[in-house]
Motif scaffolding. Structure first.
Motif, PDB file in Angstrom:
ATOM      1  N   SER A  82       0.755  -1.252   0.041  1.00 23.09           N
ATOM      2  CA  SER A  82      -0.097   0.147   0.091  1.00 23.09           C
ATOM      3  C   SER A  82       0.928   1.090   0.106  1.00 23.09           C
ATOM      4  CB  SER A  82      -0.847   0.120   1.249  1.00 23.09           C
ATOM      5  OG  SER A  82      -1.350   1.154   1.482  1.00 23.09           O
ATOM      6  N   PRO A  83       0.636   2.269  -0.785  1.00 27.23           N
ATOM      7  CA  PRO A  83       1.344   3.503  -0.883  1.00 27.23           C
ATOM      8  C   PRO A  83       0.877   4.516   0.590  1.00 27.23           C
ATOM      9  CG  PRO A  83      -0.671   3.682  -1.980  1.00 27.23           C
ATOM     10  CD  PRO A  83      -0.503   2.321  -1.591  1.00 27.23           C
ATOM     11  N   TYR A  84      -0.117   4.129   1.326  1.00 29.78           N
ATOM     12  CA  TYR A  84      -0.189   4.588   2.337  1.00 29.78           C
ATOM     13  C   TYR A  84       0.753   4.125   3.757  1.00 29.78           C
ATOM     14  CZ  TYR A  84      -4.202   5.755  -0.437  1.00 29.78           C
ATOM     15  OH  TYR A  84      -5.127   6.200  -1.345  1.00 29.78           O
ATOM     16  N   MET A  85       1.600   3.149   3.506  1.00 32.07           N
ATOM     17  CA  MET A  85       2.248   2.555   4.418  1.00 32.07           C
ATOM     18  C   MET A  85       3.775   2.537   4.140  1.00 32.07           C
ATOM     19  SD  MET A  85      -0.384  -0.126   6.295  1.00 32.07           S
ATOM     20  CE  MET A  85      -0.695  -0.919   4.765  1.00 32.07           C
ATOM     21  N   GLN A  86       4.696   2.712   5.133  1.00 35.51           N
ATOM     22  CA  GLN A  86       6.227   2.694   4.452  1.00 35.51           C
ATOM     23  C   GLN A  86       6.628   2.192   6.064  1.00 35.51           C
ATOM     24  OE1 GLN A  86       7.945   2.788   1.511  1.00 35.51           O
ATOM     25  NE2 GLN A  86       6.121   2.668   0.522  1.00 35.51           N
ATOM     26  N   THR A 139      18.503  10.850  -5.067  1.00 30.80           N
ATOM     27  CA  THR A 139      17.784  11.163  -6.157  1.00 30.80           C
ATOM     28  C   THR A 139      18.668  10.241  -7.417  1.00 30.80           C
ATOM     29  OG1 THR A 139      19.136  13.266  -6.549  1.00 30.80           O
ATOM     30  CG2 THR A 139      16.809  13.003  -5.750  1.00 30.80           C
ATOM     31  N   ALA A 140      19.904  10.270  -7.088  1.00 32.49           N
ATOM     32  CA  ALA A 140      20.674   9.447  -8.132  1.00 32.49           C
ATOM     33  C   ALA A 140      20.549   7.958  -8.193  1.00 32.49           C
ATOM     34  CB  ALA A 140      22.295   9.649  -7.573  1.00 32.49           C
ATOM     35  N   TYR A 141      19.857   7.473  -7.028  1.00 33.51           N
ATOM     36  CA  TYR A 141      19.648   6.143  -7.207  1.00 33.51           C
ATOM     37  C   TYR A 141      18.142   5.890  -7.292  1.00 33.51           C
ATOM     38  CZ  TYR A 141      24.151   5.731  -4.640  1.00 33.51           C
ATOM     39  OH  TYR A 141      25.393   5.875  -4.411  1.00 33.51           O
ATOM     40  N   GLY A 142      17.383   6.975  -7.865  1.00 34.58           N
ATOM     41  CA  GLY A 142      16.058   6.867  -8.015  1.00 34.58           C
ATOM     42  C   GLY A 142      15.048   6.595  -7.009  1.00 34.58           C
ATOM     43  N   MET A 143      15.402   7.503  -5.817  1.00 28.89           N
ATOM     44  CA  MET A 143      14.705   7.301  -4.541  1.00 28.89           C
ATOM     45  C   MET A 143      14.346   8.803  -4.047  1.00 28.89           C
ATOM     46  SD  MET A 143      17.426   4.585  -2.644  1.00 28.89           S
ATOM     47  CE  MET A 143      16.361   4.553  -1.123  1.00 28.89           C
ATOM     48  N   VAL A 144      13.199   8.845  -3.628  1.00 30.84           N
ATOM     49  CA  VAL A 144      12.734  10.094  -2.928  1.00 30.84           C
ATOM     50  C   VAL A 144      13.506  10.286  -1.673  1.00 30.84           C
ATOM     51  CG1 VAL A 144      10.770  11.370  -2.008  1.00 30.84           C
ATOM     52  CG2 VAL A 144      10.442   9.980  -4.154  1.00 30.84           C
ATOM     53  N   LEU A 237       4.915   9.888  -0.677  1.00 31.19           N
ATOM     54  CA  LEU A 237       5.926  10.569  -1.893  1.00 31.19           C
ATOM     55  C   LEU A 237       6.987   9.284  -2.167  1.00 31.19           C
ATOM     56  CD1 LEU A 237       6.303  14.264  -0.300  1.00 31.19           C
ATOM     57  CD2 LEU A 237       5.011  13.406  -2.620  1.00 31.19           C
ATOM     58  N   VAL A 238       7.439   8.574  -1.177  1.00 31.94           N
ATOM     59  CA  VAL A 238       8.420   7.725  -1.221  1.00 31.94           C
ATOM     60  C   VAL A 238       7.579   6.387  -2.190  1.00 31.94           C
ATOM     61  CG1 VAL A 238       9.413   5.838  -0.076  1.00 31.94           C
ATOM     62  CG2 VAL A 238       9.628   8.124   0.681  1.00 31.94           C
ATOM     63  N   ALA A 239       6.649   6.050  -1.855  1.00 33.39           N
ATOM     64  CA  ALA A 239       5.838   5.045  -2.706  1.00 33.39           C
ATOM     65  C   ALA A 239       5.615   5.633  -3.975  1.00 33.39           C
ATOM     66  CB  ALA A 239       4.486   4.771  -1.993  1.00 33.39           C
ATOM     67  N   LEU A 240       5.248   6.756  -4.454  1.00 33.22           N
ATOM     68  CA  LEU A 240       5.152   7.090  -5.654  1.00 33.22           C
ATOM     69  C   LEU A 240       6.406   7.376  -6.575  1.00 33.22           C
ATOM     70  CD1 LEU A 240       2.236   9.624  -5.098  1.00 33.22           C
ATOM     71  CD2 LEU A 240       1.796   7.494  -6.381  1.00 33.22           C
ATOM     72  N   GLY A 241       7.533   7.970  -5.944  1.00 30.17           N
ATOM     73  CA  GLY A 241       8.499   8.552  -6.489  1.00 30.17           C
ATOM     74  C   GLY A 241       9.830   7.468  -6.701  1.00 30.17           C
ATOM     75  N   ASN A 242       9.631   6.366  -5.880  1.00 32.82           N
ATOM     76  CA  ASN A 242      10.809   5.596  -5.827  1.00 32.82           C
ATOM     77  C   ASN A 242      10.823   4.381  -6.933  1.00 32.82           C
ATOM     78  OD1 ASN A 242      11.740   6.606  -3.226  1.00 32.82           O
ATOM     79  ND2 ASN A 242      12.036   4.644  -2.288  1.00 32.82           N
ATOM     80  N   LEU A 243      12.086   4.332  -7.445  1.00 31.43           N
ATOM     81  CA  LEU A 243      12.070   3.333  -8.619  1.00 31.43           C
ATOM     82  C   LEU A 243      11.944   1.933  -7.928  1.00 31.43           C
ATOM     83  CD1 LEU A 243      14.859   4.640 -10.754  1.00 31.43           C
ATOM     84  CD2 LEU A 243      12.316   4.665 -11.342  1.00 31.43           C
ATOM     85  N   PRO A 244      11.599   0.991  -8.784  1.00 30.27           N
ATOM     86  CA  PRO A 244      11.654  -0.409  -8.215  1.00 30.27           C
ATOM     87  C   PRO A 244      13.196  -0.918  -7.884  1.00 30.27           C
ATOM     88  CG  PRO A 244      10.447  -0.326 -10.130  1.00 30.27           C
ATOM     89  CD  PRO A 244      11.284   0.892 -10.098  1.00 30.27           C
ATOM     90  N   GLY A 245      13.089  -1.782  -6.561  1.00 31.28           N
ATOM     91  CA  GLY A 245      14.473  -2.084  -6.168  1.00 31.28           C
ATOM     92  C   GLY A 245      15.291  -2.481  -6.937  1.00 31.28           C
ATOM     93  N   GLU A 246      15.248  -3.347  -8.235  1.00 31.04           N
ATOM     94  CA  GLU A 246      16.085  -3.707  -8.992  1.00 31.04           C
ATOM     95  C   GLU A 246      16.613  -2.521  -9.783  1.00 31.04           C
ATOM     96  OE1 GLU A 246      12.779  -4.385  -9.006  1.00 31.04           O
ATOM     97  OE2 GLU A 246      12.809  -6.390  -8.086  1.00 31.04           O
TER      98      GLU A 246
END
Length: 263
Positions: A82-86, A139-144, A237-246
């Motif tokens: 869920s994007p509502y929980m991290q 940001t360089a790693y595709g993370m918020v 924001l983290v759930a929406l903006g982070n790239l997949p872990g791979e």
């Protein structure tokens, strides 16, 4: 003076001065924070709440290369769908997160980046030597950069924190610049940061404890509304903006390309 090795921490308490020195002790990993260190930091802060011999704390990292480079990339932190929980384990590493209102002075040498800002953001002030360098690679790693940005926005002018968190790995804020903008309160020669921080902490520990702790609590209260609003947005924001872990891992694997600019 008593010493207490606690796994990934080295804790020294000087009962005469009332100052405890807490050392993040994973120098082989640039003091990166793994889940064991998260648990030990949380336990340490909570123990200090009940230890009247400790009236002020100095927080630093082992070795000359880094204060801390944030979360250990090998730490496995499962995330709900869920994007509502991290689940962010670093939310629990700071003294304020553990209801400790005794003053904490950070002593920084070398790199302080990413998740290190959870600790710097919950310290009263920062003393650094001239080798210190501050940056946020998210940001360089595709993370918020969410929680880190909220904490640092209360320590630095907006344009400075925006540049640091957006420029990622491309550049680092040097110790002199950090001092000029107020992130660092005192700049000292290499290897002297802990000494300078202990000197300040000894003064604080010598004052009436209730007055000092009440002042710390008041200072923190001044920014609580802004932090609460910022952190409420962070999980989405983290759930929406982070790239997949791979994909993050692919970008991280190329981290050595190019030398960052120091400003």
């Amino acid at each position: 003076m008593s010493e207490h090795p606690r796994g990934t921490l080295r804790v020294t308490v000087d009962k005469e001065t009332g100052v405890a020195v807490v050392v993040l002790h994973r120098p082989e990993r640039l003091n990166a924070i793994d889940l064991t260190m998260v648990a030990e930091l949380r336990e340490n802060w909570r123990q200090f709440r009940f230890d009247d011999a400790v009236r002020a704390v100095v927080l630093t990292g082992a070795g000359e290369r880094a204060f801390s480079t944030g979360i250990d990339r090998d730490a496995v932190v499962p995330q709900p769908s869920s994007p509502y929980m991290q689940d962010d384990p670093l939310l629990a590493v700071g003294p304020k997160a553990n209801d400790l209102w005794k003053p904490v002075v950070a002593a920084v040498a070398g790199m302080a980046c990413g998740g290190a800002f959870y600790l710097l953001g919950e310290s009263e002030f920062v003393v650094a030597d001239t080798t210190a360098a501050f940056f946020d690679p998210h940001t360089a790693y595709g993370m918020v950069s969410a929680y880190e940005s909220v904490l640092m926005a209360q320590r630095m002018p907006y344009g400075e924190v925006a540049r640091m968190v957006l420029m990622g790995n491309a550049e680092r804020m040097g110790a002199q610049r950090a001092y000029e903008i107020g992130l660092v309160s005192e700049l000292v020669e290499p290897g002297r940061a802990v000494e300078a921080a202990v000197r300040c902490a000894s003064v604080l520990a010598g004052y009436p404890a209730a007055a000092v702790q009440g002042t710390v609590r008041a200072l923190w209260a001044a920014g609580e509304a802004g932090r609460a609003q910022g952190w409420a947005q962070a999980p989405h924001l983290v759930a929406l903006g982070n790239l997949p872990g791979e994909r993050q891992a692919e970008l991280f694997a190329g981290r050595g390309r190019g030398e960052p600019r120091i400003r």
